[in-house]
Design an enzyme around this catalytic site. Structure first.
Site, short mmCIF file in Angstrom:
data_model
loop_
_atom_site.label_atom_id
_atom_site.label_comp_id
_atom_site.label_asym_id
_atom_site.label_seq_id
_atom_site.Cartn_x
_atom_site.Cartn_y
_atom_site.Cartn_z
CB ALA A 17 7.81 8.65 -7.37
CB ALA A 18 7.64 13.34 -5.39
CB CYS A 51 11.30 -0.11 -5.04
SG CYS A 51 10.97 1.32 -4.00
CE1 TYR A 436 -8.02 -20.92 10.56
CE2 TYR A 436 -10.41 -21.25 10.67
CZ TYR A 436 -9.12 -21.77 10.70
OH TYR A 436 -8.92 -23.12 10.87
#
Length: 462
Positions: A17-18, A51, A436
């Site tokens: 990733a990095a 992940c 809401y």
């Protein structure tokens, strides 16, 4: 700069990733005639989602390659010289070069750089105990690790699995193994699973795990792993019990992979991660940057350095590094410690500080816990949700939020993450204009209910 070359060379160590975010961003900003980019990766894969490995192991993701965001061929097509199965074994900051070892041929060589990015990630914690390196014992951090575990699961006749540790990795791997049809025991040294939560919230995760058929063993520390005559794991041993096992998964957590940096004299923080400035430049080194799971970052709530290994941070680090390496300007301000996970349909989320975090940095606080629902109570399939909120004593500044509930619970933590980043008080949060409608929330959203209760507690403390 090495004057024997007409263009600068950027060397990247680590192609996930990095590292590859940094390389890709630098390439967007500078063409190959201006900047040569060489990336070294000791594994077989690049730019993948670590992940997602538990969901691949559990069968939710059917193919390994679906976890890969960009293949080596795609990186090379963008004029990035990507070298797989090549491990960097030594850094020479004074000479501006790195020593590499080809894992297939054994060849060693030095490569010079003008600018260096260290993105070596993290490694699974493997406790120093007898049997931990036996066949059938797995850490799960890379796609290679995931493939090795799947190979073991396919080849193993027995169906007993022991997971050591009950953090995010341990909990997610326990669920994956249950889905694979294994009888799963989780051995956890803490009082409750998910140490990222306070114990009173972790007990809700405990109940959910046992509801899945997972055997939870808390307050127990593994002392050794027993092997059979064939050298394979056969049991996990604690101080007073023995748990039969055909496969063991280490879910104890990870540590920054910083052996190279330490040997080269680069600055490390209290958690063993590389220390950088806001631009992700390694402190005291003008032409070295670092990002991802191997660095420590600023916690915006506590004001201290923390090691938080998450892909979200790693990709942001890479964007910042790539911009700065290419001559632009970008900074990474820090984190508030937001994370979300699940056990079956139970969603688990947290952001900010736990009670023990607040105590450790000397903060006095008020803690409240509320019970609510994900939707209006009368709407079909409204499910229960527990929200815990910490606010600073007297000031009312929000310090942390933990949420455990069913569908619709986990991502509510994002509201709290924004409030933490904005340094809001719980009193201010009570006026937030949140969406809401009965299918989505009660009239008073659970986050607002917790904020109202916390605000009242703060007012009472004054």
């Amino acid at each position: 700069m090495n004057m024997s070359r007409t263009r600068e060379r950027l060397v990247v160590i680590g192609a996930d990733a990095a590292g590859m975010s940094a390389a890709s961003q630098a390439r967007r900003l500078k063409g190959p005639d201006e900047l040569e980019i060489v990336a070294f990766e000791r594994g077989h894969f690049t730019s993948y989602s670590a992940c997602g490995i538990p969901y691949w192991v559990g069968g939710d993701v059917t193919e390994r390659d679906r976890l890969i965001a960009r293949t080596p061929e795609e990186h090379r097509a963008r004029d990035i010289d990507l070298r797989l199965r090549t491990e960097v074994t030594e850094l020479d900051p004074d000479g501006q070069r790195v020593r590499t070892h080809d894992l297939d041929t054994g060849e060693e060589s030095w490569t010079s750089y003008d600018r260096l990015v260290i993105a070596t990630g993290a490694r699974p914690i493997r406790p120093d105990m007898p049997g931990v390196d036996a066949a059938g014992v797995h850490g799960v951090q890379t796609l290679d690790d995931g493939q090795a575990l799947l190979d073991t699961l396919e080849a193993t006749r027995g169906r007993r699995a022991v997971v050591v540790g009950a953090g995010y990795i341990g909990v997610e791997m326990a669920e994956a193994l249950i889905k694979r049809g294994y009888e799963v025991t989780v051995v956890n040294r803490g009082s409750e699973p998910m140490s990222a939560l306070d114990p009173d919230m972790g007990c809700l995760v405990h109940d959910a795990m046992e509801g899945l058929g997972i055997t939870m063993v808390n307050d127990a520390e593994v002392t050794k792993i027993l092997t059979g005559e064939d050298g394979r794991v056969r049991a996990v041993v604690t101080e007073d019990r023995e748990f039969p096992a055909d496969v063991v998964v280490l879910g104890i957590g990870v540590r920054p992979e910083t052996a190279l940096a330490k040997a080269a004299g680069l600055p490390l923080g209290p958690h063993g991660g590389i220390l950088t400035d806001r631009s992700m430049r390694v402190r005291g080194h003008e032409n070295i940057w670092s990002g991802g799971d191997c660095v420590e970052v600023l916690d915006l709530v506590s004001g201290q350095e923390r090691h938080i290994p998450l892909g979200t941070h790693a990709n942001k680090h890479g964007q910042v590094i790539g911009t700065n390496v290419a001559g632009g300007y970008a900074t990474f301000p820090g984190v508030v410690g937001t994370a979300v996970s699940k056990v079956c349909d139970l969603e688990i989320a947290r952001t900010g500080l736990r009670e023990k975090d607040a105590h450790r940095v000397g903060l006095r606080f008020e803690a409240v816990t509320i019970e609510s629902t994900s939707r209006a109570g009368y709407y079909p399939n409204a499910s229960p949700m527990t929200v815990k909120m910490l606010a600073e004593h007297r000031t009312g500044r929000l310090l942390g939020v933990q949420i455990v509930g069913r569908e619709g619970a986990g991502k509510r933590v994002d509201v709290a993450a924004v409030a933490l980043t904005a340094n809001m008080t719980v009193e201010q949060m009570t006026a937030l204009d949140l969406g809401y409608a009965p299918p989505f929330s009660p009239v008073w959203d659970p986050i607002l209910v917790a904020a109202r209760k916390a605000a009242a507690r703060v007012r009472g403390s004054m």
